[in-house]
Each structure stands twice: as structure tokens, then as C-alpha cells.
Design a protein around this motif. Structure first.
Motif, mmCIF file in Angstrom:
data_model
loop_
_atom_site.group_PDB
_atom_site.id
_atom_site.type_symbol
_atom_site.label_atom_id
_atom_site.label_comp_id
_atom_site.label_asym_id
_atom_site.label_seq_id
_atom_site.Cartn_x
_atom_site.Cartn_y
_atom_site.Cartn_z
ATOM 1 N N PHE A 180 58.342 -40.885 53.778
ATOM 2 C CA PHE A 180 56.831 -40.406 54.027
ATOM 3 C C PHE A 180 56.707 -39.122 53.686
ATOM 4 C CE2 PHE A 180 55.837 -44.295 56.665
ATOM 5 C CZ PHE A 180 55.767 -45.107 55.648
ATOM 6 N N ALA A 181 57.622 -38.277 54.268
ATOM 7 C CA ALA A 181 57.720 -36.855 54.222
ATOM 8 C C ALA A 181 57.820 -36.160 52.735
ATOM 9 C CB ALA A 181 58.544 -36.042 55.256
ATOM 10 N N ALA A 182 58.777 -36.985 52.189
ATOM 11 C CA ALA A 182 59.155 -36.728 51.073
ATOM 12 C C ALA A 182 57.798 -37.064 49.781
ATOM 13 C CB ALA A 182 60.268 -37.220 50.315
ATOM 14 N N GLN A 183 57.262 -38.011 50.027
ATOM 15 C CA GLN A 183 56.226 -38.596 49.389
ATOM 16 C C GLN A 183 54.924 -37.948 49.484
ATOM 17 O OE1 GLN A 183 55.048 -42.688 50.134
ATOM 18 N NE2 GLN A 183 53.263 -42.484 48.888
ATOM 19 N N ALA A 184 54.645 -37.423 50.825
ATOM 20 C CA ALA A 184 53.694 -36.316 50.906
ATOM 21 C C ALA A 184 53.730 -34.972 50.283
ATOM 22 C CB ALA A 184 53.395 -36.299 52.443
ATOM 23 N N LYS A 185 55.070 -34.562 50.248
ATOM 24 C CA LYS A 185 55.338 -33.330 49.628
ATOM 25 C C LYS A 185 55.108 -33.526 48.120
ATOM 26 C CE LYS A 185 58.589 -29.642 49.055
ATOM 27 N NZ LYS A 185 60.071 -29.370 49.578
ATOM 28 N N ARG A 186 55.552 -34.630 47.619
ATOM 29 C CA ARG A 186 55.611 -34.847 46.176
ATOM 30 C C ARG A 186 54.184 -35.038 45.637
ATOM 31 N NH1 ARG A 186 58.588 -38.724 46.326
ATOM 32 N NH2 ARG A 186 57.441 -40.503 46.413
ATOM 33 N N GLU A 187 53.537 -35.532 46.489
ATOM 34 C CA GLU A 187 51.773 -35.938 46.045
ATOM 35 C C GLU A 187 50.831 -34.881 46.711
ATOM 36 O OE1 GLU A 187 51.068 -39.873 47.375
ATOM 37 O OE2 GLU A 187 52.605 -40.634 45.704
ATOM 38 N N GLY A 188 51.275 -34.175 47.512
ATOM 39 C CA GLY A 188 50.303 -32.923 47.876
ATOM 40 C C GLY A 188 49.442 -33.708 49.118
ATOM 41 N N LYS A 189 49.890 -34.440 49.780
ATOM 42 C CA LYS A 189 49.261 -35.149 50.765
ATOM 43 C C LYS A 189 49.756 -34.830 52.305
ATOM 44 C CE LYS A 189 47.845 -38.976 47.825
ATOM 45 N NZ LYS A 189 48.024 -40.576 47.736
ATOM 46 N N ASN A 190 48.902 -35.111 53.318
ATOM 47 C CA ASN A 190 49.393 -35.254 54.768
ATOM 48 C C ASN A 190 50.222 -36.274 54.943
ATOM 49 O OD1 ASN A 190 48.811 -36.119 57.631
ATOM 50 N ND2 ASN A 190 48.557 -34.033 57.512
ATOM 51 N N VAL A 191 51.243 -36.127 55.686
ATOM 52 C CA VAL A 191 52.196 -36.879 56.046
ATOM 53 C C VAL A 191 51.463 -38.289 56.918
ATOM 54 C CG1 VAL A 191 54.230 -37.765 57.471
ATOM 55 C CG2 VAL A 191 54.286 -35.568 56.288
ATOM 56 N N ASP A 192 50.625 -38.171 57.739
ATOM 57 C CA ASP A 192 50.015 -39.364 58.570
ATOM 58 C C ASP A 192 49.175 -39.794 57.460
ATOM 59 O OD1 ASP A 192 50.954 -38.269 60.717
ATOM 60 O OD2 ASP A 192 49.306 -37.021 61.434
ATOM 61 N N ALA A 193 48.454 -39.304 56.461
ATOM 62 C CA ALA A 193 47.791 -40.116 55.618
ATOM 63 C C ALA A 193 48.491 -41.074 54.640
ATOM 64 C CB ALA A 193 46.927 -38.989 54.480
ATOM 65 N N VAL A 194 49.792 -40.535 54.305
ATOM 66 C CA VAL A 194 50.602 -41.473 53.532
ATOM 67 C C VAL A 194 51.077 -42.629 54.383
ATOM 68 C CG1 VAL A 194 53.038 -41.338 52.422
ATOM 69 C CG2 VAL A 194 51.545 -39.529 52.085
ATOM 70 N N ARG A 195 51.431 -42.321 55.588
ATOM 71 C CA ARG A 195 51.636 -43.525 56.653
ATOM 72 C C ARG A 195 50.603 -44.568 56.997
ATOM 73 N NH1 ARG A 195 55.764 -44.040 60.849
ATOM 74 N NH2 ARG A 195 54.738 -45.498 62.435
ATOM 75 N N GLU A 196 49.528 -43.765 57.103
ATOM 76 C CA GLU A 196 48.343 -45.005 57.168
ATOM 77 C C GLU A 196 47.961 -45.615 55.913
ATOM 78 O OE1 GLU A 196 46.821 -45.568 60.051
ATOM 79 O OE2 GLU A 196 48.293 -44.385 60.977
ATOM 80 N N ALA A 197 48.027 -44.964 54.907
ATOM 81 C CA ALA A 197 48.083 -45.824 53.546
ATOM 82 C C ALA A 197 48.980 -46.941 53.491
ATOM 83 C CB ALA A 197 48.198 -44.820 52.475
ATOM 84 N N ARG A 198 50.153 -46.609 53.845
ATOM 85 C CA ARG A 198 51.079 -47.895 53.552
ATOM 86 C C ARG A 198 50.945 -49.010 54.853
ATOM 87 N NH1 ARG A 198 56.636 -48.304 52.527
ATOM 88 N NH2 ARG A 198 56.404 -46.615 50.997
ATOM 89 N N LEU A 199 50.506 -48.624 56.147
ATOM 90 C CA LEU A 199 50.195 -49.450 56.987
ATOM 91 C C LEU A 199 49.097 -50.336 56.630
ATOM 92 C CD1 LEU A 199 50.583 -47.467 60.251
ATOM 93 C CD2 LEU A 199 52.045 -49.657 59.596
#
Length: 259
Positions: free
Chosen positions: A195-214
Motif C-alpha cells: 500500500f505504501a508503494a502504491q500510494a507513493k507511485r500514485e501520489g496518494k495517502n496510504v490510508d486512502a489507498v487502504r480504504e479504497a481496497r477495503l
């Protein structure tokens, strides 16, 4: 339920944390003598101490890279025979196949296909000679439902899956079963890192990436490692002798197919 495996001896790979550690914990709680292996001695020693504190099965550890000949030799020099084998290695990083050279592919195949096969080769004949054994490979749900970007993992692990499917049908009459566990998204440090790698790659917040997956997950939660650990322990039990050559998906219903 008494799994009937107290006193058996198990090798659990990648067991200093995550899903491998969860499998070791479940086996120790059922009285299995567990040898855990991972590359880094410090975290592995700490994991062994946590497991030993459970007060059931004995716990030992060998710091070794199971993807190397030398690492496997170190394990089997100290512990030549096992009744139970749990293979487990972290998957290679995601990416675009256009950027992968032969060496990248070789590393993925060594870790996620050839290393488990070598571990099986070193243990399965002894199991058959004794008339009992359990082998469980932790692979990935991507084997059943491939995802773009995970080609290294899916390719190597699909090779292992095909190999095991044939081998398992030659061992079960001698009391040895071989099965694969296919985890989906489990709440581990590796998932957090993804999630951290995805957030960095997409310029997003880690929590937002996690919540989107959930939000997309049918269960609206990720798997607890203990859930996979207990499933693994059951597959290793005396009650699971008729479960063989299977790919058991643990993904909370994410796979949308019928079979």
C-alpha cells in the motif's frame, strides 16, 4: 479439535513474521515440534522466543536463505527429517513485464518455484518411507485469478502449482499429501508495504489507498494471518489425509468465478 499431530516435526519457511509465522504458531499450539527458518537471525530468534512462550510444541530456528543451496543445506544438516513441510517465500515485486530481464525472471523462479521443489525433494521420500507426511505450499490467490503487474509471482507460482499437481498423485498412497494455500489480501506487513508503494507511485495517502481496497472487498476486511495459520494446521492434521493436490483459496470471496 485434536489435530493428532502432537510430537510431529515441521519445517516452516519464512516464519519470522506474517503468514509463515501464523502457520508456525498454529502448529506449535497443537504440540508440533517446529523448526522455523528465515534469512535474518535477529527477527527469527525473536519469533522463536514468542513461539516457545506458547508452551506447547518445541521450537528451534535456523537462519538460512531457503532459496539458496547453501541455505537449504544448513537446515537439513541440523534437521535431516521432517514430518511436515510448509514452504513460503515472499513474492517478487510487481511491475511491467517489459522491464524484466532474464535475471529478474530467474530470481522469481528460484524463489517461488524451484526452492519449494528442492525442499520437497529433500523431505518427501523420507515422509513416504515412514508412511506419513504433510506438505503445504503458501502461494497466492493470483495463481487462480491473475492480476496485471504480478506476472513474476503468478508465472513462478503457477509453475509450482502444476508440478505439485502431478507429484501429489504419486505420494498420497504412501500417506503423504501435498496441497497449496492461496492467500488473498491478508493484514500483514507485506500488504502494508504494498500500500505504501502504491500510494507513493500514485501520489496518494496510504490510508486512502487502504480504504479504497477495503471498499472493493466483499468482506470489507482483510484476512487475519491466524485464519490462514489454522487452515494450514488443519491440512497438516490426521483428519486431512483425503485432501490432496488441492489449491485452497483464502480470499474472503474476492474471486468472482464459480470454480
Amino acid at each position: 479439535m485434536d489435530l493428532g499431530i502432537a510430537g510431529k516435526k515441521a519445517l516452516v519457511c519464512g516464519a519470522s513474521s506474517g503468514l509463515g509465522h501464523a502457520c508456525a504458531e498454529a502448529l506449535v499450539k497443537d504440540g508440533v515440534h517446529v523448526v522455523i527458518a528465515a534469512r535474518t537471525e535477529g527477527p527469527l530468534r525473536e519469533a522463536a522466543e514468542r513461539l516457545a512462550a506458547l508452551g506447547a510444541g518445541r521450537v528451534e530456528f535456523v537462519a538460512a536463505d531457503v532459496t539458496s543451496d547453501a541455505g537449504r543445506a544448513r537446515i537439513f544438516a541440523a534437521h535431516p527429517d521432517f514430518d511436515i513441510l510448509i514452504t513460503n517465500a515472499g513474492g517478487p515485486p510487481p511491475g511491467d513485464f517489459r522491464t524484466w530481464d532474464r535475471e529478474t525472471w530467474h530470481q522469481a523462479i528460484d524463489a517461488n518455484m524451484l526452492a519449494p521443489i528442492e525442499l520437497i525433494k529433500a523431505t518427501v521420500d523420507g515422509m513416504m518411507a515412514r508412511g506419513w507426511g504433510r506438505i503445504v505450499n503458501i502461494t497466492s490467490s493470483a495463481v487462480k485469478s491473475p492480476l496485471d503487474g504480478l506476472g513474476l509471482s503468478t508465472g513462478a507460482r503457477s509453475g509450482l502449482t502444476g508440478f505439485v499437481s502431478g507429484l501429489a498423485r504419486t505420494t498420497v498412497a504412501r500417506g503423504v499429501t501435498i496441497n497449496n494455500l492461496l492467500p488473498g489480501t491478508f493484514d500483514t506487513a507485506r500488504l502494508a508495504g504494498n500500500f505504501a508503494a502504491q500510494a507513493k507511485r500514485e501520489g496518494k495517502n496510504v490510508d486512502a489507498v487502504r480504504e479504497a481496497r477495503l471498499a472493493k472487498h466483499p468482506a470489507h476486511r482483510f484476512g487475519a494471518p491466524a485464519e490462514l495459520g489454522h487452515t494450514c494446521a488443519y491440512l497438516c492434521s490426521v483428519h486431512a489425509g483425503y485432501i490432496n493436490a488441492q489449491n485452497i483459496l483464502l480470499d474472503g470471496g474476492s474471486f468472482s468465478g464459480v470454480f
